[in-house]
Design a protein around this motif. Structure first.
Motif, PDB file in Angstrom:
ATOM      1  N   ALA A 174       4.890  20.051  -3.682  1.00  0.00           N
ATOM      2  CA  ALA A 174       3.772  19.317  -3.062  1.00  0.00           C
ATOM      3  C   ALA A 174       3.805  17.843  -3.482  1.00  0.00           C
ATOM      4  CB  ALA A 174       2.441  19.951  -3.470  1.00  0.00           C
ATOM      5  N   ARG A 175       4.216  17.590  -4.731  1.00  0.00           N
ATOM      6  CA  ARG A 175       4.331  16.198  -5.201  1.00  0.00           C
ATOM      7  C   ARG A 175       5.411  15.458  -4.430  1.00  0.00           C
ATOM      8  NH1 ARG A 175       3.827  18.253 -10.129  1.00  0.00           N
ATOM      9  NH2 ARG A 175       5.847  17.854 -11.071  1.00  0.00           N
ATOM     10  N   ARG A 176       6.506  16.180  -4.211  1.00  0.00           N
ATOM     11  CA  ARG A 176       7.627  15.560  -3.496  1.00  0.00           C
ATOM     12  C   ARG A 176       7.188  15.147  -2.082  1.00  0.00           C
ATOM     13  NH1 ARG A 176      11.388  16.500  -0.120  1.00  0.00           N
ATOM     14  NH2 ARG A 176      10.696  18.608   0.352  1.00  0.00           N
ATOM     15  N   ARG A 177       6.425  16.042  -1.435  1.00  0.00           N
ATOM     16  CA  ARG A 177       5.966  15.737  -0.064  1.00  0.00           C
ATOM     17  C   ARG A 177       4.976  14.577  -0.075  1.00  0.00           C
ATOM     18  NH1 ARG A 177       5.735  21.371   0.437  1.00  0.00           N
ATOM     19  NH2 ARG A 177       3.488  21.342   0.130  1.00  0.00           N
ATOM     20  N   LYS A 178       4.046  14.592  -1.024  1.00  0.00           N
ATOM     21  CA  LYS A 178       3.029  13.540  -1.104  1.00  0.00           C
ATOM     22  C   LYS A 178       3.697  12.183  -1.377  1.00  0.00           C
ATOM     23  CE  LYS A 178      -1.203  11.781  -2.115  1.00  0.00           C
ATOM     24  NZ  LYS A 178      -1.623  10.884  -1.038  1.00  0.00           N
ATOM     25  N   SER A 179       4.631  12.190  -2.310  1.00  0.00           N
ATOM     26  CA  SER A 179       5.337  10.946  -2.637  1.00  0.00           C
ATOM     27  C   SER A 179       6.123  10.449  -1.415  1.00  0.00           C
ATOM     28  CB  SER A 179       6.266  11.194  -3.826  1.00  0.00           C
ATOM     29  OG  SER A 179       7.180  10.147  -3.956  1.00  0.00           O
ATOM     30  N   ALA A 180       6.786  11.377  -0.725  1.00  0.00           N
ATOM     31  CA  ALA A 180       7.571  10.977   0.467  1.00  0.00           C
ATOM     32  C   ALA A 180       6.656  10.351   1.510  1.00  0.00           C
ATOM     33  CB  ALA A 180       8.302  12.185   1.051  1.00  0.00           C
ATOM     34  N   ASN A 186      11.328  12.423 -11.230  1.00  0.00           N
ATOM     35  CA  ASN A 186      12.566  12.986 -10.679  1.00  0.00           C
ATOM     36  C   ASN A 186      12.460  13.210  -9.168  1.00  0.00           C
ATOM     37  OD1 ASN A 186      10.740  15.038 -10.904  1.00  0.00           O
ATOM     38  ND2 ASN A 186      12.065  16.456 -12.014  1.00  0.00           N
ATOM     39  N   ILE A 187      11.596  12.423  -8.530  1.00  0.00           N
ATOM     40  CA  ILE A 187      11.373  12.491  -7.087  1.00  0.00           C
ATOM     41  C   ILE A 187      11.563  11.106  -6.471  1.00  0.00           C
ATOM     42  CG2 ILE A 187       9.517  12.716  -5.368  1.00  0.00           C
ATOM     43  CD1 ILE A 187       8.301  14.926  -7.173  1.00  0.00           C
ATOM     44  N   ASP A 188      11.121  10.074  -7.200  1.00  0.00           N
ATOM     45  CA  ASP A 188      10.930   8.746  -6.620  1.00  0.00           C
ATOM     46  C   ASP A 188      12.193   8.078  -6.101  1.00  0.00           C
ATOM     47  OD1 ASP A 188       8.141   8.698  -7.082  1.00  0.00           O
ATOM     48  OD2 ASP A 188       8.521   8.265  -9.187  1.00  0.00           O
ATOM     49  N   ARG A 189      13.314   8.329  -6.738  1.00  0.00           N
ATOM     50  CA  ARG A 189      14.526   7.634  -6.311  1.00  0.00           C
ATOM     51  C   ARG A 189      14.873   8.033  -4.873  1.00  0.00           C
ATOM     52  NH1 ARG A 189      19.757   8.550  -6.293  1.00  0.00           N
ATOM     53  NH2 ARG A 189      21.169   6.772  -6.443  1.00  0.00           N
ATOM     54  N   ASP A 190      14.731   9.322  -4.582  1.00  0.00           N
ATOM     55  CA  ASP A 190      15.043   9.792  -3.223  1.00  0.00           C
ATOM     56  C   ASP A 190      14.069   9.232  -2.201  1.00  0.00           C
ATOM     57  OD1 ASP A 190      17.078  11.204  -4.277  1.00  0.00           O
ATOM     58  OD2 ASP A 190      16.053  13.145  -4.257  1.00  0.00           O
ATOM     59  N   ASN A 191      12.906   8.791  -2.666  1.00  0.00           N
ATOM     60  CA  ASN A 191      11.899   8.263  -1.729  1.00  0.00           C
ATOM     61  C   ASN A 191      11.902   6.741  -1.650  1.00  0.00           C
ATOM     62  OD1 ASN A 191      11.094  10.782  -0.954  1.00  0.00           O
ATOM     63  ND2 ASN A 191       9.480  10.940  -2.489  1.00  0.00           N
ATOM     64  N   GLY A 192      12.897   6.109  -2.251  1.00  0.00           N
ATOM     65  CA  GLY A 192      13.083   4.677  -2.011  1.00  0.00           C
ATOM     66  C   GLY A 192      12.830   3.747  -3.179  1.00  0.00           C
ATOM     67  N   LEU A 193      12.407   4.281  -4.334  1.00  0.00           N
ATOM     68  CA  LEU A 193      12.174   3.369  -5.462  1.00  0.00           C
ATOM     69  C   LEU A 193      13.490   3.087  -6.196  1.00  0.00           C
ATOM     70  CD1 LEU A 193       8.846   4.668  -7.084  1.00  0.00           C
ATOM     71  CD2 LEU A 193       9.175   3.113  -5.167  1.00  0.00           C
ATOM     72  N   THR A 194      13.598   1.863  -6.716  1.00  0.00           N
ATOM     73  CA  THR A 194      14.764   1.526  -7.545  1.00  0.00           C
ATOM     74  C   THR A 194      14.374   1.488  -9.012  1.00  0.00           C
ATOM     75  OG1 THR A 194      14.427  -0.870  -7.493  1.00  0.00           O
ATOM     76  CG2 THR A 194      15.702   0.100  -5.682  1.00  0.00           C
ATOM     77  N   TYR A 205       0.835  -1.213   0.000  1.00  0.00           N
ATOM     78  CA  TYR A 205       0.000   0.000   0.000  1.00  0.00           C
ATOM     79  C   TYR A 205       0.871   1.265   0.000  1.00  0.00           C
ATOM     80  CZ  TYR A 205      -3.167   3.581   1.779  1.00  0.00           C
ATOM     81  OH  TYR A 205      -3.880   4.732   1.943  1.00  0.00           O
ATOM     82  N   ALA A 206       0.529   2.175  -0.916  1.00  0.00           N
ATOM     83  CA  ALA A 206       1.297   3.432  -0.995  1.00  0.00           C
ATOM     84  C   ALA A 206       0.349   4.609  -1.215  1.00  0.00           C
ATOM     85  CB  ALA A 206       2.335   3.345  -2.107  1.00  0.00           C
ATOM     86  N   GLY A 207      -0.716   4.649  -0.422  1.00  0.00           N
ATOM     87  CA  GLY A 207      -1.601   5.818  -0.449  1.00  0.00           C
ATOM     88  C   GLY A 207      -2.823   5.678  -1.331  1.00  0.00           C
ATOM     89  N   MET A 208      -2.900   4.601  -2.138  1.00  0.00           N
ATOM     90  CA  MET A 208      -4.083   4.380  -2.990  1.00  0.00           C
ATOM     91  C   MET A 208      -4.769   3.119  -2.509  1.00  0.00           C
ATOM     92  SD  MET A 208      -3.221   4.921  -6.958  1.00  0.00           S
ATOM     93  CE  MET A 208      -4.701   5.625  -7.629  1.00  0.00           C
ATOM     94  N   THR A 209      -6.043   3.254  -2.167  1.00  0.00           N
ATOM     95  CA  THR A 209      -6.714   2.103  -1.540  1.00  0.00           C
ATOM     96  C   THR A 209      -7.024   0.985  -2.540  1.00  0.00           C
ATOM     97  OG1 THR A 209      -8.790   3.277  -1.836  1.00  0.00           O
ATOM     98  CG2 THR A 209      -7.756   3.426   0.330  1.00  0.00           C
ATOM     99  N   ARG A 210      -6.684   1.170  -3.797  1.00  0.00           N
ATOM    100  CA  ARG A 210      -7.077   0.143  -4.766  1.00  0.00           C
ATOM    101  C   ARG A 210      -6.277  -1.145  -4.646  1.00  0.00           C
ATOM    102  NH1 ARG A 210      -5.040   2.685 -10.554  1.00  0.00           N
ATOM    103  NH2 ARG A 210      -2.877   2.050 -10.396  1.00  0.00           N
TER     104      ARG A 210
END
Ligand SMILES: Cc1ncc(COP(=O)(O)O)c(C=O)c1O
Length: 412
Positions: free
Chosen positions: A229-235, A267-275, A182-187
């Motif tokens: 705001a995207r960076r914060r939401k993704s984090a 250009n945000i996701d790598r810093d938030n843990g995605l490979t 789960y990453a914020g989307m209930t689907r």
């Protein structure tokens, strides 16, 4: 009748005025329409220009498309994140092959049919981001795993692990399975932390399965306005997967990849843990993405260019400040679509095969037979109702790419 040459000369001399492409009727009278389909089948694109195409139809601006593919590839290369692009937005083997040629490590698919299509075309490392929950999907996922041992799919429920285990055992097949967290989307997605680890351990303990990795798709971040705001939401959305990965390492589980992300957060996701990135829309772009803002510009998202338009014809012009076009509901007309180079036009619908273009500015006009190009609102919806991309360089059609595996149960 105006010859094609005369028309082109007039256009070159600026005599045609408005940026709309002028009347197909006069420009293309000489074209042998009866041969149109056989020419496409033979890939003989001689004399095929935008003005001879049936409308509404999809046009890919090849140079912009290529630029988008290369921009994303260069970003991934320079930042060290892998790219496994999502194909649901284009459903095209031709597009997918170009993504792979630029370094994508595989593809991401929304349906088993898309995965069968791409794997069948010889593309390896296809990730299916839904778990098989029907007998139909279980049998097909196992069969595809047998035919293509690089195919992988996700699970978020131990029940599905049992189902696929049983099906794989009866067909002597090994499966590559990733855990969807789960990453914020209930689907979809099992709760992060201990529940996700327990599921991963169940997969890893199976004789039939390899724990291939983890997936955490933060879809809510994709279209969040402004980069900050995207960076914060993704984090926030990806905090759970970061915790899960830490726990997996402690538990001695392999963490081969963590997949997720989107065009909006590439250009945000790598810093938030995605490979690895599952971004898709970047190849063509749509109006849902145009206004989300980039890292350096809060108003416009111009990291990638609008490379896909819908070409439409004005087929009635009987009322002031509006014309009717042949781009209606069946062609996925939306009020949030935008007209290329003509921001003064507002797109509307008048029925299944009828749309409108309206304007308020004095001195503006469109005429019967004019053609305009429209950016659609949501690529994955629109591309599912057209059957091919006409690939253009300027006004010339240089290729045609079929849109495959589109609507209907047979395609799911
Ligand atoms: C599972 C999944 N991954 C990734 C994406 C990202 O796609 P895009 O880059 O088109 O936003 C989507 C889009 O909806 C998706 O459903």
């Amino acid at each position: 009748m105006t010859s094609r040459r005369q028309l082109l000369m007039a256009a070159g001399a600026g005599l045609l005025g408005a940026p709309a492409i002028r009347a197909a009727k006069t420009a293309s009278g000489d074209f042998p329409y009866a041969e149109f389909e056989s020419r496409i089948a033979r890939r003989d694109f001689r004399d095929i220009t935008k003005d001879v195409l049936p409308t509404p139809c999809m046009i890919v601006d090849f140079d912009l498309f290529e630029k988008n593919v290369k921009t994303m590839a260069a970003h991934c290369k320079s930042t060290g994140i892998n790219l496994r692009p999502h194909v649901k937005i284009h459903k095209s083997v031709d597009v997918a092959r170009r993504q792979i040629a630029e370094g994508a490590i595989g593809l991401t698919c929304a349906t088993i049919a898309e995965a069968e299509l791409m794997s069948g075309a010889g593309i390896r490392h296809v990730l299916w981001t839904k778990q098989p929950a029907s007998t139909n999907n279980i049998v097909r996922a196992v069969a595809l795993s047998k035919r293509d041992p690089t195919f992988l799919f996700v699970v978020d429920d131990p029940q599905v692990v049992d189902w696929v285990e049983e099906a794989a055992a009866s067909r002597s097949t090994r499966l590559r399975v990733a855990v969807s967290v789960y990453a914020g989307m209930t689907r979809q997605g099992i709760a992060a932390g201990p529940p996700a680890i327990e599921l991963a351990q169940k997969v890893a303990a199976s004789k039939r399965m390899e724990l291939a990795g983890f997936m955490a798709y933060s879809g809510g971040a994709a279209h969040t306005k402004t980069w900050e705001a995207r960076r914060r939401k993704s984090a926030d959305d990806l905090a759970g997967i970061r915790e899960t990965v830490d726990l997996a390492h402690k538990a001695g589980l392999p963490v081969t990849f963590v997949s997720g992300g989107s065009t909006g957060t590439y250009n945000i996701d790598r810093d938030n843990g995605l490979t690895e990135l599952e971004a898709g829309s970047y190849v063509f772009m749509d109006t849902a993405y145009f206004g989300i803002g980039s890292k350096t510009n809060d108003a416009v998202y111009d990291d990638f260019q609008g490379a896909l338009t819908i070409l439409t014809t004005v087929d009635s012009a009987r009322h002031p400040n509006q014309v009717t076009i042949d781009y209606g509901n069946k062609a996925l007309n939306r009020p949030t679509d935008q007209v290329k180079n003509m921001p003064w036009l507002q797109v509307g619908s008048q029925g299944a095969e009828y749309g409108t273009l309206k304007w308020t500015d004095a001195g503006r006009s469109l005429k019967l037979g004019d053609r305009v190009e429209i950016y659609c609102t949501t690529l994955d919806m629109s591309t599912a109702v057209y059957d091919r991309y006409y690939v253009a360089r300027g006004d010339r059609i240089v290729d045609v790419w079929p849109i495959m595996g589109r609507g209907g149960a047979a395609q799911r």
